[in-house]
Design an enzyme around this catalytic site. Structure first.
Site, PDB file in Angstrom:
ATOM      1  N   ASP A 175      28.059  26.297  38.194  1.00 38.28           N
ATOM      2  CA  ASP A 175      27.056  26.903  39.082  1.00 38.28           C
ATOM      3  C   ASP A 175      26.865  28.398  38.836  1.00 38.28           C
ATOM      4  O   ASP A 175      26.622  29.156  39.777  1.00 38.28           O
ATOM      5  CB  ASP A 175      27.473  26.655  40.541  1.00 38.28           C
ATOM      6  CG  ASP A 175      26.361  26.986  41.520  1.00 38.28           C
ATOM      7  OD1 ASP A 175      25.199  26.700  41.210  1.00 38.28           O
ATOM      8  OD2 ASP A 175      26.657  27.528  42.602  1.00 38.28           O
TER       9      ASP A 175
ATOM     10  N   ASP B 181      32.029  34.602  43.253  1.00 37.72           N
ATOM     11  CA  ASP B 181      31.699  33.311  43.847  1.00 37.72           C
ATOM     12  C   ASP B 181      32.153  32.146  42.967  1.00 37.72           C
ATOM     13  O   ASP B 181      31.352  31.494  42.297  1.00 37.72           O
ATOM     14  CB  ASP B 181      30.191  33.220  44.111  1.00 37.72           C
ATOM     15  CG  ASP B 181      29.854  32.102  45.089  1.00 37.72           C
ATOM     16  OD1 ASP B 181      30.794  31.508  45.649  1.00 37.72           O
ATOM     17  OD2 ASP B 181      28.658  31.816  45.274  1.00 37.72           O
TER      18      ASP B 181
ATOM     19  N   ALA C  94      38.270  40.353  48.701  1.00 36.66           N
ATOM     20  CA  ALA C  94      38.035  41.757  49.023  1.00 36.66           C
ATOM     21  C   ALA C  94      36.609  42.158  48.660  1.00 36.66           C
ATOM     22  O   ALA C  94      36.086  41.757  47.623  1.00 36.66           O
ATOM     23  CB  ALA C  94      39.037  42.640  48.281  1.00 36.66           C
ATOM     24  N   PHE C  95      35.992  42.949  49.521  1.00 38.79           N
ATOM     25  CA  PHE C  95      34.635  43.424  49.282  1.00 38.79           C
ATOM     26  C   PHE C  95      34.623  44.498  48.193  1.00 38.79           C
ATOM     27  O   PHE C  95      35.556  45.303  48.077  1.00 38.79           O
ATOM     28  CB  PHE C  95      34.050  44.006  50.563  1.00 38.79           C
ATOM     29  CG  PHE C  95      33.111  43.073  51.282  1.00 38.79           C
ATOM     30  CD1 PHE C  95      31.824  43.442  51.587  1.00 38.79           C
ATOM     31  CD2 PHE C  95      33.538  41.805  51.642  1.00 38.79           C
ATOM     32  CE1 PHE C  95      30.957  42.586  52.236  1.00 38.79           C
ATOM     33  CE2 PHE C  95      32.702  40.935  52.294  1.00 38.79           C
ATOM     34  CZ  PHE C  95      31.389  41.323  52.593  1.00 38.79           C
ATOM     35  N   LEU C  96      33.555  44.521  47.437  1.00 41.53           N
ATOM     36  CA  LEU C  96      33.302  45.606  46.494  1.00 41.53           C
ATOM     37  C   LEU C  96      32.646  46.765  47.235  1.00 41.53           C
ATOM     38  O   LEU C  96      32.197  46.602  48.383  1.00 41.53           O
ATOM     39  CB  LEU C  96      32.388  45.109  45.370  1.00 41.53           C
ATOM     40  CG  LEU C  96      32.984  44.018  44.468  1.00 41.53           C
ATOM     41  CD1 LEU C  96      31.923  43.477  43.520  1.00 41.53           C
ATOM     42  CD2 LEU C  96      34.172  44.541  43.694  1.00 41.53           C
TER      43      LEU C  96
ATOM     44  N   LYS D  67      36.217  32.297  53.360  1.00 42.82           N
ATOM     45  CA  LYS D  67      35.702  30.958  53.104  1.00 42.82           C
ATOM     46  C   LYS D  67      36.735  29.959  53.606  1.00 42.82           C
ATOM     47  O   LYS D  67      37.868  29.922  53.119  1.00 42.82           O
ATOM     48  CB  LYS D  67      35.427  30.752  51.613  1.00 42.82           C
ATOM     49  CG  LYS D  67      34.273  31.615  51.104  1.00 42.82           C
ATOM     50  CD  LYS D  67      33.900  31.303  49.670  1.00 42.82           C
ATOM     51  CE  LYS D  67      32.729  32.169  49.224  1.00 42.82           C
ATOM     52  NZ  LYS D  67      32.328  31.894  47.829  1.00 42.82           N
TER      53      LYS D  67
ATOM     54  N   GLU E  45      26.330  39.454  38.062  1.00 41.63           N
ATOM     55  CA  GLU E  45      26.097  40.810  38.570  1.00 41.63           C
ATOM     56  C   GLU E  45      26.898  41.805  37.756  1.00 41.63           C
ATOM     57  O   GLU E  45      27.949  41.485  37.202  1.00 41.63           O
ATOM     58  CB  GLU E  45      26.479  40.907  40.053  1.00 41.63           C
ATOM     59  CG  GLU E  45      25.589  40.111  40.977  1.00 41.63           C
ATOM     60  CD  GLU E  45      25.881  40.381  42.439  1.00 41.63           C
ATOM     61  OE1 GLU E  45      26.322  41.508  42.761  1.00 41.63           O
ATOM     62  OE2 GLU E  45      25.668  39.474  43.267  1.00 41.63           O
TER      63      GLU E  45
END
Length: 580
Positions: free
Chosen positions: A451, A471, A383-385, A278, A456
């Site tokens: 927001d 996020d 980092a991606f899950l 981002k 999840e």
């Protein structure tokens, strides 16, 4: 004749005086430094006070795992509650010397940093220059160093062999596509095939995800992963799946704007790990305008970094690791992007800066672009899950979701007894879910995030699994405003985990003040300072308001009804009929 010779003598004396002055003022100090290690010299001796960012024992590289364990040979005892993995890491702490790869990566990191501006460089040097005494003291506190929740063999998200097989297949598929591209274009590319390293930090991070959190308290994996995110070179860049889904389908009539102005990209690194990038859209000292709705607010890269550090300080450990980084958008994104749509949105601005924007019909304007200076751009890397094929996740609407229109209100905004209804609904009536919602509300209130419309969780862990705090880029927008309605789950339900309450009390005490802990923790990031001082002080103010609400609940309902011990196991029978 004598006058002519006298003039030549005067000129010679003048030149000699100038040469002597130059030697004394410029040449001799440098020569003395080289010979004796004096000021301005290039002394290469190593001292105990070295702050080289490439040193494995520096605060920047060691990160959190060094805060509670002290320095080598200081007599510190290993944490008795840790398993063999953590004990091995503890035993090796401070004894590893950087090998050739680490030294090379450190040199590359310094070269990468030198490409930025002087101000950014001074910020990135600050972590090694500032000790973290309060942070180290906090992590040594019994609330943070005590025994964690029990874990069994089935409490980990992934099994090692299953994850290894899946990632081997992905690497093989990647290399096949790379080979086909080379053959189609009939070119010799310098890009080498990817080799899967089963010890890669991102893979270790995936393996450590368990029923209670994304990573153990004292795991060195997270610090290594953050370091890798900060300097590993990229091998591909692409839009996120959300943005791909919006291509050609953007609708200006939508109240909630698609992610056209909230540009984010997926970067893949040399070790095959992935992160969400981002870019910087707003300066740190700029506040969100008062007339902005929460659903059209800009996303802030520094908010993602700060939210990760706060989540860790609160001991939730539900935010994936995030690192700040100065990215070269030409070499790290454009040159490795294979998506033609992404390639087409790059341009050079009138100021000679490289820029790019989101590909969306009503956003294809340079006004919404992000630009480098001329190529370097700050951003956050999350980092991606694990992929959804390996670890499916469930996306659930937040019971306290806000109205995403310019007018109108949700039921919880007009009904103070709304929580009584939620408590009758499965799964909020039979698990830790409602307590986890309150944790998330406290976290969001501290960062100022309005927001949180969905949350999840991993489906493997059932109804008692923890909520992922994903996020967080819309946090830390306004330090001058405390949106108390974010705490609606807390003050309407009047319940909170006892462990959360105890940590909040600790972080409100003078010795462990939250703003001080955050200030020290954020200095570990390459883009430090991450938050301005008003935002740090706002954390203390919001924490006091949270504690005040809990105290009022205790006065009304009693401590036993408000401070709840977390369920360690799924109850065999629900508290109420799920069909109610």
């Amino acid at each position: 004749m004598w006058v002519f010779r006298r003039d030549r003598l005067l000129i010679l004396l003048l030149f000699s005086a100038l040469l002597l002055a130059d030697f004394s003022l410029h040449i001799w100090p440098k020569l003395r430094g080289r010979l004796f290690g004096g000021p301005g010299g290039l002394c290469t001796c190593s001292t105990g006070g070295s702050v080289d960012s490439g040193n494995a024992s520096s605060p920047h590289r060691a990160g959190w795992r060094n805060q509670t364990r002290g320095r080598p040979n200081d007599g510190a005892e290993p944490p008795v509650h840790q398993g063999p993995h953590e004990l091995a890491a503890w035993a090796g702490h401070g004894m590893q010397q950087p090998g050739p790869r680490e030294e090379a990566s450190s040199a590359g990191k310094r070269t990468h940093q030198e490409a930025g501006d002087g101000g950014a460089e001074s910020r990135r040097e600050s972590p090694a220059l500032h000790p973290q005494p309060r942070l180290r003291r906090l992590l040594a506190h019994p609330l943070y160093s005590g025994p964690g929740l029990p874990l069994g063999p089935g409490d980990y998200l992934l099994s090692g062999p299953e994850a290894a097989r899946s990632y081997r297949k992905k690497v093989s598929r990647w290399n096949r596509r790379l080979k086909l591209r080379k053959e189609d274009r009939n070119v010799t590319s310098p890009e080498a095939p990817v080799q899967l390293n089963l010890q890669a930090s991102w893979l270790q991070f995936h393996r450590e995800i368990n029923r209670h959190s994304l990573y153990p308290r004292s795991s060195p994996t997270v610090d290594k992963l953050i370091d890798n995110l900060g300097h590993f070179h990229t091998i591909s860049a692409d839009y996120s799946q959300d943005e791909k889904a919006l291509l050609g389908t953007c609708d200006c009539s939508q109240i909630v704007k698609p992610s056209g102005v909230h540009l984010k990209l997926v970067l893949r690194f040399q070790d095959f790990g992935k992160a969400m990038f981002k870019p910087m859209r707003q300066k740190r000292e700029e506040e969100t305008p008062e007339d902005f709705f929460y659903f059209i607010d800009l996303q802030r890269h520094n908010a993602e970094v700060a939210a990760f550090h706060l989540d860790r300080i609160l001991d939730f450990r539900r935010v994936p690791p995030v690192a700040g980084r100065l990215v070269n958008i030409s070499s790290d994104i454009l040159e490795v992007a294979r998506n033609e749509v992404l390639q087409s949105v790059f341009f050079v601005s009138p100021a000679n800066n490289t820029c790019f924007f989101a590909k969306c019909p009503y956003m294809c304007k340079t006004e919404y672009a992000v630009c480098g200076n001329p190529h370097m751009l700050e951003g956050s890397l999350s980092a991606f899950l694990p992929s959804l094929s390996l670890a499916p996740r469930l996306s659930v609407p937040n019971p306290w979701i806000r109205s995403y229109t310019f007018s109108g209100k949700e039921e919880w905004e007009v009904n103070p007894l709304y929580c009584n209804t939620v408590k009758l609904i499965y799964p909020y009536n039979s698990s830790n879910r409602l307590l986890n919602i309150v944790d998330m509300a406290v976290f969001d209130f501290l960062i100022g995030n309005m927001d949180r419309h969905h949350y999840e969780m991993f489906t493997k862990f059932g109804e008692d699994g923890f909520l992922l705090h994903l996020d967080n880029a819309r946090g830390f927008g306004r330090h001058s405003q405390d949106e108390i309605t974010i705490l609606a789950p807390l003050y309407q339900c009047c319940m909170i985990k006892k462990s959360t309450w105890l940590r909040l009390q600790l972080l409100a005490s003078p010795d462990y003040r939250l703003s001080d802990i955050m200030r020290e923790s954020l200095l570990l990031d390459r883009l430090a300072p991450i938050l301005t001082e008003p935002h740090l002080l706002a954390l203390d103010r919001r924490l006091q308001k949270t504690l005040h609400i809990v105290e009022e609940c205790v006065q009304m309902q009693g401590e036993e009804a408000v401070l709840i011990n977390e369920l360690l196991e799924e109850p065999t029978t629900p508290l109420a009929d799920p069909e109610t």
